[in-house]
Design a protein around this motif. Structure first.
Motif, mmCIF file in Angstrom:
data_model
loop_
_atom_site.group_PDB
_atom_site.id
_atom_site.type_symbol
_atom_site.label_atom_id
_atom_site.label_comp_id
_atom_site.label_asym_id
_atom_site.label_seq_id
_atom_site.Cartn_x
_atom_site.Cartn_y
_atom_site.Cartn_z
ATOM 1 N N GLU A 89 37.740 46.684 46.391
ATOM 2 C CA GLU A 89 37.151 45.821 47.410
ATOM 3 C C GLU A 89 37.625 44.383 47.224
ATOM 4 O O GLU A 89 37.737 43.618 48.175
ATOM 5 C CB GLU A 89 35.625 45.890 47.335
ATOM 6 C CG GLU A 89 34.899 45.132 48.430
ATOM 7 C CD GLU A 89 35.048 45.785 49.795
ATOM 8 O OE1 GLU A 89 34.683 45.136 50.799
ATOM 9 O OE2 GLU A 89 35.523 46.930 49.873
ATOM 10 N N GLY A 90 37.902 44.032 45.975
ATOM 11 C CA GLY A 90 38.404 42.697 45.679
ATOM 12 C C GLY A 90 38.984 42.656 44.284
ATOM 13 O O GLY A 90 38.666 43.505 43.438
ATOM 14 N N SER A 125 39.887 39.593 41.265
ATOM 15 C CA SER A 125 39.752 38.184 40.912
ATOM 16 C C SER A 125 40.203 37.986 39.476
ATOM 17 O O SER A 125 40.540 38.957 38.783
ATOM 18 C CB SER A 125 38.288 37.745 41.068
ATOM 19 O OG SER A 125 37.477 38.368 40.071
ATOM 20 N N TRP A 138 36.793 44.647 41.640
ATOM 21 C CA TRP A 138 35.506 44.779 42.331
ATOM 22 C C TRP A 138 35.506 46.001 43.230
ATOM 23 O O TRP A 138 36.491 46.273 43.930
ATOM 24 C CB TRP A 138 35.216 43.527 43.158
ATOM 25 C CG TRP A 138 35.129 42.293 42.315
ATOM 26 C CD1 TRP A 138 36.180 41.614 41.753
ATOM 27 C CD2 TRP A 138 33.943 41.621 41.897
ATOM 28 N NE1 TRP A 138 35.710 40.542 41.015
ATOM 29 C CE2 TRP A 138 34.337 40.522 41.088
ATOM 30 C CE3 TRP A 138 32.589 41.827 42.139
ATOM 31 C CZ2 TRP A 138 33.428 39.655 40.507
ATOM 32 C CZ3 TRP A 138 31.670 40.959 41.563
ATOM 33 C CH2 TRP A 138 32.088 39.883 40.767
ATOM 34 N N SER A 175 33.222 48.507 46.188
ATOM 35 C CA SER A 175 32.433 48.237 47.386
ATOM 36 C C SER A 175 30.934 48.317 47.146
ATOM 37 O O SER A 175 30.170 47.479 47.626
ATOM 38 C CB SER A 175 32.831 49.214 48.500
ATOM 39 O OG SER A 175 32.681 50.553 48.059
ATOM 40 N N LYS A 221 42.807 40.795 49.624
ATOM 41 C CA LYS A 221 41.734 40.988 48.653
ATOM 42 C C LYS A 221 41.928 40.170 47.377
ATOM 43 O O LYS A 221 41.072 40.187 46.489
ATOM 44 C CB LYS A 221 41.592 42.468 48.311
ATOM 45 C CG LYS A 221 41.190 43.303 49.530
ATOM 46 C CD LYS A 221 41.029 44.772 49.208
ATOM 47 C CE LYS A 221 40.571 45.542 50.444
ATOM 48 N NZ LYS A 221 40.393 46.982 50.168
ATOM 49 N N ARG A 258 39.104 37.704 45.711
ATOM 50 C CA ARG A 258 37.790 38.074 46.250
ATOM 51 C C ARG A 258 36.906 38.670 45.162
ATOM 52 O O ARG A 258 37.325 39.567 44.435
ATOM 53 C CB ARG A 258 37.935 39.099 47.380
ATOM 54 C CG ARG A 258 38.456 38.511 48.674
ATOM 55 C CD ARG A 258 38.672 39.571 49.735
ATOM 56 N NE ARG A 258 37.476 40.349 50.014
ATOM 57 C CZ ARG A 258 37.421 41.323 50.922
ATOM 58 N NH1 ARG A 258 38.499 41.636 51.617
ATOM 59 N NH2 ARG A 258 36.306 41.988 51.119
ATOM 60 N N ALA A 259 35.698 38.151 45.049
ATOM 61 C CA ALA A 259 34.701 38.689 44.119
ATOM 62 C C ALA A 259 33.530 39.170 44.974
ATOM 63 O O ALA A 259 32.508 38.509 45.097
ATOM 64 C CB ALA A 259 34.254 37.632 43.125
ATOM 65 N N THR A 260 33.702 40.339 45.592
ATOM 66 C CA THR A 260 32.709 40.840 46.538
ATOM 67 C C THR A 260 32.258 42.239 46.150
ATOM 68 O O THR A 260 32.908 42.927 45.376
ATOM 69 C CB THR A 260 33.310 40.901 47.954
ATOM 70 O OG1 THR A 260 34.463 41.738 47.918
ATOM 71 C CG2 THR A 260 33.708 39.531 48.450
ATOM 72 N N HIS A 267 45.511 32.839 41.786
ATOM 73 C CA HIS A 267 44.187 33.431 41.506
ATOM 74 C C HIS A 267 44.082 33.956 40.076
ATOM 75 O O HIS A 267 43.123 34.666 39.747
ATOM 76 C CB HIS A 267 43.899 34.553 42.502
ATOM 77 C CG HIS A 267 43.771 34.104 43.911
ATOM 78 N ND1 HIS A 267 42.730 33.319 44.348
ATOM 79 C CD2 HIS A 267 44.590 34.309 44.998
ATOM 80 C CE1 HIS A 267 42.867 33.074 45.644
ATOM 81 N NE2 HIS A 267 43.981 33.660 46.055
#
Length: 249
Positions: free
Chosen positions: A179-180, A182, A187, A189, A215, A218-220, A245
């Motif tokens: 999902e991400g 970082s 990460w 979902s 992605k 992203r930290a989601t 990043h």
């Protein structure tokens, strides 16, 4: 002693909110709400009847399958990018190895690439019905589908049984979507997905994380794992973007 209806309704509202889009074992439900297992089971039965949660063996899962974007809808997005990532990922697979294929749509694109150009003696393990069906069409590859609770919209199997099934295997490679990504790590979902993927990571010699450039950074969702030596990032992001990043090159 009879408990007031208002207290019971408030407790059940708190329970539904606690389980929204996440999985929790029954023992943790009891600990968080300060209730007995008998009370928890009774409340869970009521919430299931009211269609506020979905009950699972040993715990409860918020209505993840109904609220998360379906496999078919996700598959239609960024197909060309996923195909390019799939070709990069396919390059890691050698003959006569055991690999796990996650249920994400980028990993399904990898299954399509393997259907077009199969790898001799590949033992493929998956929790994804579309991946199993795609790879199962080629006699050069042996396919195993893990057990678990079936999520219809996601075309996948998850839950306690899926995690137990995964522990029976040792994988040369595990292919995961994300999902991400970082500087901290990878990460997932949803909590239930992350719990399953952690089991896979523990059983893998090498983990290939496939992630679209969008992605990066992203930290989601739910944190899966920090970067480790056995992790390999496959992405269409440029080296400069990855460096920006603090991601693996």
């Amino acid at each position: 002693m009879k408990v007031a209806t208002s207290i019971i309704l408030a407790r059940r509202k708190s329970l539904a909110e606690l389980l929204e889009n996440r999985y929790l074992p029954l023992a943790e439900v009891c600990a968080r709400l300060g209730i007995s297992q008998a009370t928890a089971r009774r409340d869970l039965r009521v919430l299931v009847r009211e269609k506020k949660i979905t009950r699972t063996y040993g715990g409860a899962l918020g209505n993840f399958d109904a609220t998360f974007t379906s496999f078919a809808d996700r598959r239609a997005v960024d197909q060309e990018v996923k195909a390019r990532l799939a070709q990069k990922a396919r390059g890691f697979i050698q003959e006569n190895t055991t690999c796990f294929f996650d249920s994400g749509t980028t990993i399904f694109a990898l299954a399509e690439a393997l259907y077009r150009e199969p790898v001799e003696g590949l033992c493929a393990v998956t929790n994804s019905l579309p991946v199993a069906e795609m790879l199962g069409r080629r006699a050069e590859m042996e396919v195993h589908l893990l057990g678990g609770r079936f999520l219809q919209r996601q075309s996948t199997l998850l839950g306690d049984t899926a995690r137990r099934s995964a522990r029976d295997w040792s994988f040369d490679l595990v292919f995961l979507g994300a999902e991400g990504v970082s500087a901290r790590g990878v990460w997932a979902s949803k909590p239930e997905v992350a719990a399953f993927q952690r089991t896979l990571v523990a059983r893998a010699k090498k983990v290939i994380v496939c992630a679209h450039a969008a992605k990066m950074g992203r930290a989601t969702g739910t944190f899966l794992a920090p970067w480790r030596a056995k992790f390999q990032l496959v992405t269409d992001a440029s080296p400069a973007r990855r460096a920006r990043h603090s991601l693996p090159l």
